[in-house]
Enzyme design. Structure first.
Site, mmCIF file in Angstrom:
data_model
loop_
_atom_site.group_PDB
_atom_site.id
_atom_site.type_symbol
_atom_site.label_atom_id
_atom_site.label_comp_id
_atom_site.label_asym_id
_atom_site.label_seq_id
_atom_site.Cartn_x
_atom_site.Cartn_y
_atom_site.Cartn_z
ATOM 1 N N SER A 1 0.873 -1.254 -0.031
ATOM 2 C CA SER A 1 0.035 -0.147 0.124
ATOM 3 C C SER A 1 0.927 1.220 0.141
ATOM 4 C CB SER A 1 -0.987 -0.071 1.163
ATOM 5 O OG SER A 1 -0.191 -0.336 2.477
ATOM 6 N N GLU B 1 -9.104 -9.715 4.443
ATOM 7 C CA GLU B 1 -9.482 -8.362 4.252
ATOM 8 C C GLU B 1 -10.978 -8.197 3.735
ATOM 9 O OE1 GLU B 1 -6.603 -6.063 2.025
ATOM 10 O OE2 GLU B 1 -7.845 -4.409 1.710
ATOM 11 N N LYS C 1 4.275 -11.735 3.406
ATOM 12 C CA LYS C 1 2.880 -11.858 3.074
ATOM 13 C C LYS C 1 2.716 -11.838 1.643
ATOM 14 C CE LYS C 1 -0.294 -8.217 3.455
ATOM 15 N NZ LYS C 1 -0.927 -8.302 2.026
ATOM 16 N N ASP D 1 5.886 -7.272 2.610
ATOM 17 C CA ASP D 1 4.659 -7.616 1.886
ATOM 18 C C ASP D 1 5.296 -7.630 0.376
ATOM 19 O OD1 ASP D 1 1.855 -7.844 1.005
ATOM 20 O OD2 ASP D 1 1.615 -5.793 0.884
HETATM 21 O O1 KIV Z 1 -0.453 -3.605 1.506
HETATM 22 C C1 KIV Z 1 -1.037 -3.444 2.489
HETATM 23 O O2 KIV Z 1 -0.968 -2.650 3.292
HETATM 24 C C2 KIV Z 1 -2.162 -4.472 2.503
HETATM 25 C C3 KIV Z 1 -3.110 -4.131 3.194
HETATM 26 C C4 KIV Z 1 -4.156 -3.612 2.280
HETATM 27 C C5 KIV Z 1 -3.679 -5.550 3.961
HETATM 28 O O3 KIV Z 1 -1.681 -5.698 2.127
#
Ligand code: KIV
Length: 288
Positions: free
Chosen positions: A46, A183, A114, A84
């Site tokens: 994000s 989510e 993740k 992420d």
């Molecule tokens: O990138 C992020 O912050 C996420 C959230 C939307 C769960 O994956």
């Protein structure tokens, strides 16, 4: 304080103690998060929207994610940090997935990575887990594939869709993920997933019946302006505070009110005289 571990998170789940999770993209915010008692930080892709001003997460690169995750780890050495995996860092093959997941560990010292997706991503989750890397699954609304979902829309709202979401959750756990993020799904679906799975289930927009909550820091402090999802609670309005501070600064620069004497440096004792002498000036006079 020692760094929070996966074992700590499992113990919190066992005790019914809720896990507090927030995104962070930079060193100072990570420091604030650790000082405030966060259990987990997600350096989410994000950041594409919240830091770089992209329309979505798809343009985000591995290099951007790694750089921001390194900074966050420096700011929050004791927090459980999740890196992420950005779009195309794991979709292409198991070996790309393992290599890129491993880079998060090697360069940014994360505790877990993740990746988005359920049933269709189980091979990747298994490959990364088999490499000894902790995986956090992410199902429900998955922003990297929001085009296929018809936009950033809540998922699992019909009986059939809810069953598919549950199937995704089970598949992610069976593939070896040790944490799961859901989510934008109804709390009733979150509750069934939480009761079915043995791993900690955390939610962003999935309601209360699970082991902890995640929010995007830029949303909850009122920094991100483009849109606010229904599941966000705003705890502050920093956009207002920052804009006011900058506008006061602009006014004071233009009016000559800033800087004042207390914002300037004095010459060392006797040095002004010597300086003037050096320039051939008399004490108290100014050079033309
Ligand atoms: O990138 C992020 O912050 C996420 C959230 C939307 C769960 O994956």
């Amino acid at each position: 304080m020692p760094r929070k571990s996966l074992l700590d998170l499992y113990q919190m789940k066992a005790k019914g103690e809720k896990i507090a999770w927030l995104t962070s993209y930079d060193y100072p915010t990570a420091q604030f998060g650790q000082a405030a008692g966060l259990d987990m930080i997600l350096v989410g892709d994000s950041l594409g929207m919240c830091v770089y001003g992209y329309n979505g997460t798809v343009p985000v690169t591995m290099e951007q994610c790694l750089n921001h995750t390194e900074a966050v780890r420096r700011g929050a050495p004791d927090v459980y940090v999740v890196g992420d995996m950005p779009f195309l860092s794991y979709q292409t093959s198991d070996s790309d997935a393992v290599l890129n997941a491993g880079l998060f560990l090697k360069r940014a010292d994360v505790d877990a990575v993740k990746l988005e997706g359920g049933v269709r991503i189980v091979d990747r989750i298994k490959a990364i887990s088999d490499a000894g890397i902790t995986v956090c699954g992410h199902i429900g609304l998955t922003p990297q594939s929001s085009g296929q979902l018809g936009g950033h829309k809540a998922q699992g709202r019909t009986a059939d869709a809810a069953k598919l979401t549950l199937d995704d959750a089970v598949a992610v756990e069976e593939a070896g993920a040790r944490l799961l993020l859901v989510e934008a799904i109804p709390p009733e679906v979150t509750e069934i997933i939480h009761k079915t799975l043995t791993i900690p289930v955390l939610s962003i927009g999935g309601g209360l019946p699970c082991d902890g909550q995640l929010l995007i820091v830029s949303d909850m402090i009122g920094q991100f302006q483009a849109f606010t999802p229904k599941f966000v609670k705003k705890y502050a309005n920093v956009a207002e505070v920052i804009t006011k501070a900058i506008s006061d600064y602009v006014k004071e620069v233009k009016s000559g009110k800033f800087p004042k004497e207390e914002h300037t440096y004095k010459m060392l004792p006797g040095e002004e005289e010597k300086f003037k002498k050096l320039l051939g000036l008399k004490a108290g006079s100014k050079k033309k």
